[in-house]
Every structure is written in C-alpha cells, then in structure tokens.
Design an enzyme around this catalytic site. Structure first.
Site, PDB file in Angstrom:
ATOM      1  CG  PHE A 124      10.623   2.984  11.609  1.00 15.80           C
ATOM      2  CD1 PHE A 124      10.443   1.684  10.587  1.00 15.80           C
ATOM      3  CD2 PHE A 124       9.585   3.154  12.246  1.00 15.80           C
ATOM      4  CE1 PHE A 124       9.346   1.169  10.256  1.00 15.80           C
ATOM      5  CE2 PHE A 124       8.305   2.847  11.757  1.00 15.80           C
ATOM      6  CZ  PHE A 124       8.062   1.904  10.845  1.00 15.80           C
ATOM      7  NE  ARG A 128      -0.210   1.411   4.784  1.00 17.27           N
ATOM      8  CZ  ARG A 128       0.797   0.814   4.544  1.00 17.27           C
ATOM      9  NH1 ARG A 128       1.806   1.188   4.007  1.00 17.27           N
ATOM     10  NH2 ARG A 128       0.896  -0.620   4.912  1.00 17.27           N
ATOM     11  CD  GLU A 139       8.090  -0.598  -2.984  1.00 22.51           C
ATOM     12  OE1 GLU A 139       7.156   0.261  -2.613  1.00 22.51           O
ATOM     13  OE2 GLU A 139       8.542  -1.513  -2.545  1.00 22.51           O
ATOM     14  CG  ASP A 140       6.774   2.335   0.311  1.00 22.41           C
ATOM     15  OD1 ASP A 140       7.632   1.473  -0.378  1.00 22.41           O
ATOM     16  OD2 ASP A 140       6.054   1.932   1.132  1.00 22.41           O
ATOM     17  CG  ASP A 159      15.487  -0.897   4.618  1.00 21.20           C
ATOM     18  OD1 ASP A 159      16.424  -0.249   4.678  1.00 21.20           O
ATOM     19  OD2 ASP A 159      14.809  -1.496   5.396  1.00 21.20           O
ATOM     20  CE  LYS A 182      15.130   3.429   6.058  1.00 20.34           C
ATOM     21  NZ  LYS A 182      14.610   2.469   7.139  1.00 20.34           N
ATOM     22  CE  LYS A 231      -2.802  -2.681   2.825  1.00 24.07           C
ATOM     23  NZ  LYS A 231      -3.347  -2.967   4.099  1.00 24.07           N
ATOM     24  N   GLY A 232       2.217   1.149   0.220  1.00 29.14           N
ATOM     25  CA  GLY A 232       3.159   2.214   0.510  1.00 29.14           C
ATOM     26  C   GLY A 232       3.083   3.075  -0.701  1.00 29.14           C
ATOM     27  CG  ASP A 281       2.718   0.592   7.480  1.00 26.32           C
ATOM     28  OD1 ASP A 281       3.739   0.495   6.548  1.00 26.32           O
ATOM     29  OD2 ASP A 281       2.381  -0.526   8.014  1.00 26.32           O
TER      30      ASP A 281
HETATM   31  P1  IMP Z   1      13.220  -3.797   1.261  1.00 28.67           P
HETATM   32  O1  IMP Z   1      13.793  -3.036   0.130  1.00 28.67           O
HETATM   33  O2  IMP Z   1      12.926  -5.344   0.654  1.00 28.67           O
HETATM   34  O3  IMP Z   1      13.995  -4.074   2.730  1.00 28.67           O
HETATM   35  O4  IMP Z   1      11.739  -3.617   1.661  1.00 28.67           O
HETATM   36  C1  IMP Z   1      11.278  -2.360   1.255  1.00 28.67           C
HETATM   37  C2  IMP Z   1       9.765  -2.188   2.144  1.00 28.67           C
HETATM   38  O5  IMP Z   1      10.016  -2.177   3.516  1.00 28.67           O
HETATM   39  C3  IMP Z   1       9.216  -0.890   1.712  1.00 28.67           C
HETATM   40  O6  IMP Z   1       8.398  -1.097   0.737  1.00 28.67           O
HETATM   41  C4  IMP Z   1       8.394  -0.774   3.090  1.00 28.67           C
HETATM   42  O7  IMP Z   1       7.125  -1.370   3.105  1.00 28.67           O
HETATM   43  C5  IMP Z   1       9.160  -1.353   4.159  1.00 28.67           C
HETATM   44  N1  IMP Z   1      10.121  -0.229   4.711  1.00 28.67           N
HETATM   45  C6  IMP Z   1      11.557   0.034   4.525  1.00 28.67           C
HETATM   46  N2  IMP Z   1      11.802   0.974   5.305  1.00 28.67           N
HETATM   47  C7  IMP Z   1      10.842   1.547   5.914  1.00 28.67           C
HETATM   48  C8  IMP Z   1      10.750   2.524   6.864  1.00 28.67           C
HETATM   49  O8  IMP Z   1      11.606   3.212   7.345  1.00 28.67           O
HETATM   50  N3  IMP Z   1       9.084   2.636   7.424  1.00 28.67           N
HETATM   51  C9  IMP Z   1       8.345   2.193   6.814  1.00 28.67           C
HETATM   52  N4  IMP Z   1       8.459   0.982   6.074  1.00 28.67           N
HETATM   53  C10 IMP Z   1       9.593   0.758   5.452  1.00 28.67           C
HETATM   54 MG    MG Z   2       6.250  -1.007  -0.057  1.00 30.67          MG
END
Ligand code: IMP
Ligand code: MG
Length: 178
Positions: free
Chosen positions: A150, A163, A97-98, A101, A129, A41-42, A157
């Site tokens: 975070f 959100r 994408e939001d 990470d 990030k 949903k991000g 969220d």
């Molecule tokens: P990754 O890149 O597989 O680690 O996952 C990314 C997802 O983790 C994002 O789409 C977010 O939903 C969640 N996420 C990563 N960092 C944060 C944060 O600082 N706050 C909230 N959600 C986060």
């Molecule tokens: Mg996401």
C-alpha cells in the site's frame, strides 16, 4: 508524527521519469492534439507535471469514479461520479491515472469510453502494480512498476490524505492501522 516508513520513489526520480514520459508522448502524438483525461483525484498531480513536458497541443478533461457496492472487495462495477464535460468523439484521448492495481476500474472505463468513439484511446499510468491484476489492461505508458504494497504520496491517498506529498512511500504501519 513521522509518517514515512520507506520511500519507494523519490521526488527526483518521479520528475525525471515524468519528463521522459512527456517526451515519448510528444513524439508519439506528433501533429495531433491530445485530450488528457485525468482520473480524479489520484491522477491530478501527475497530470500537472506531465502536461508541462508535452510539446503537442493538449486539452484537459476530468472524470471521477468510485467503486460501487461492497467497499472491501473491488467489484469492478464502477460508478461515474463526475463525467467528462466535453465529447471525446474523434479525439485522441490519453487517460492519465495514478496507479493500476486490479485493473477493474480501468477495464470498466475503457469499455465506457470506447463506446463514445474517440479517434484513439490510450493509457498513461504513473504506477503499475501488476501483482494484483485481475483483468488484462493494455497500458501504453508506465512510469514505474511497483511492488504489491500500500503506497501513498504524489496523488495516492489514505483516507484522502497525503496526496500532496511529492514522493511515493510506504506509510508507517501505525498510520493505516485502525
Ligand atoms: P484498480 O486498478 O481498479 O484496482 O484500482 C486502482 C485504484 O485503486 C487507483 O486509481 C487508486 O485510487 C487505488 N489504489 C490502488 N492501489 C493503491 C495504493 O497502493 N495506494 C493508494 N491507492 C491505491
Ligand atoms: Mg485513481
């Protein structure tokens, strides 16, 4: 309760940057129809604002994913909980994408989506990030690079909340402590 510890990116900064991204995307995709693939949903808030600034024809589709298995450690094995409604074969797909990470979610999704033979597949993320990256991801459009904290707001969220807040912030410690 006041939930904001520190604002990282203001509403105005987000809106200005989203406008710039929309302009860049419009230039790069000149003459093409873009399939905006929003990761729920991000990515929803970002999609809505970004799409307003894209001057090429666009269609939307949506995907929902969740990390599989152990919740405390991102495994990189992703379960698709809602798949696309339309075929992306031969289409110009832009993932919206939001935040990226570790990169594990998108790494899985990229492989999955490539196998469906889109004409092109690119990534637009509002936030990057990089400190936590575990796999390299080719990111085509980035809104902002953010520190390894975070964050919530503008799509992001904590337990599904916040959100809808129009800026991005570090929440008060009391809010996320349990
Ligand atoms: P990754 O890149 O597989 O680690 O996952 C990314 C997802 O983790 C994002 O789409 C977010 O939903 C969640 N996420 C990563 N960092 C944060 C944060 O600082 N706050 C909230 N959600 C986060
Ligand atoms: Mg996401």
């Amino acid at each position: 309760m006041d939930i904001v510890d520190r604002i990282i990116i203001s509403e105005e900064e987000i809106q200005n940057r989203v406008r710039e991204l929309g302009a860049a995307i419009s230039r790069d995709y000149a003459g093409k129809t873009i399939t905006l693939l929003c990761i729920l949903k991000g990515g929803l808030m970002f999609l809505c604002d970004l799409a307003k600034h894209i001057t090429q024809p666009v269609t939307y589709d949506f995907m929902s994913v969740s990390s599989y298995g152990d919740a405390t450690e991102t495994s990189g094995v992703v379960r698709i909980t809602k798949d696309l409604e339309e075929s992306i074969e031969g289409k110009h797909v832009l993932i919206v994408e939001d935040i990226i990470d570790t990169g594990l979610t998108l790494s899985y999704l990229l492989k999955n989506l490539h196998s469906r033979n889109p004409a092109s597949l690119r990534i637009c993320t509002l936030l990057d990030k990089p400190a936590n990256r575990r796999v390299e991801i080719p990111i085509d459009y980035v809104g902002f690079e953010v520190p390894n904290e975070f964050l919530v707001g503008y799509g992001l969220d904590f337990k599904q909340l916040y959100r809808n807040i129009p800026f991005i912030f570090v929440p008060k410690r009391e809010l996320i402590a349990d």
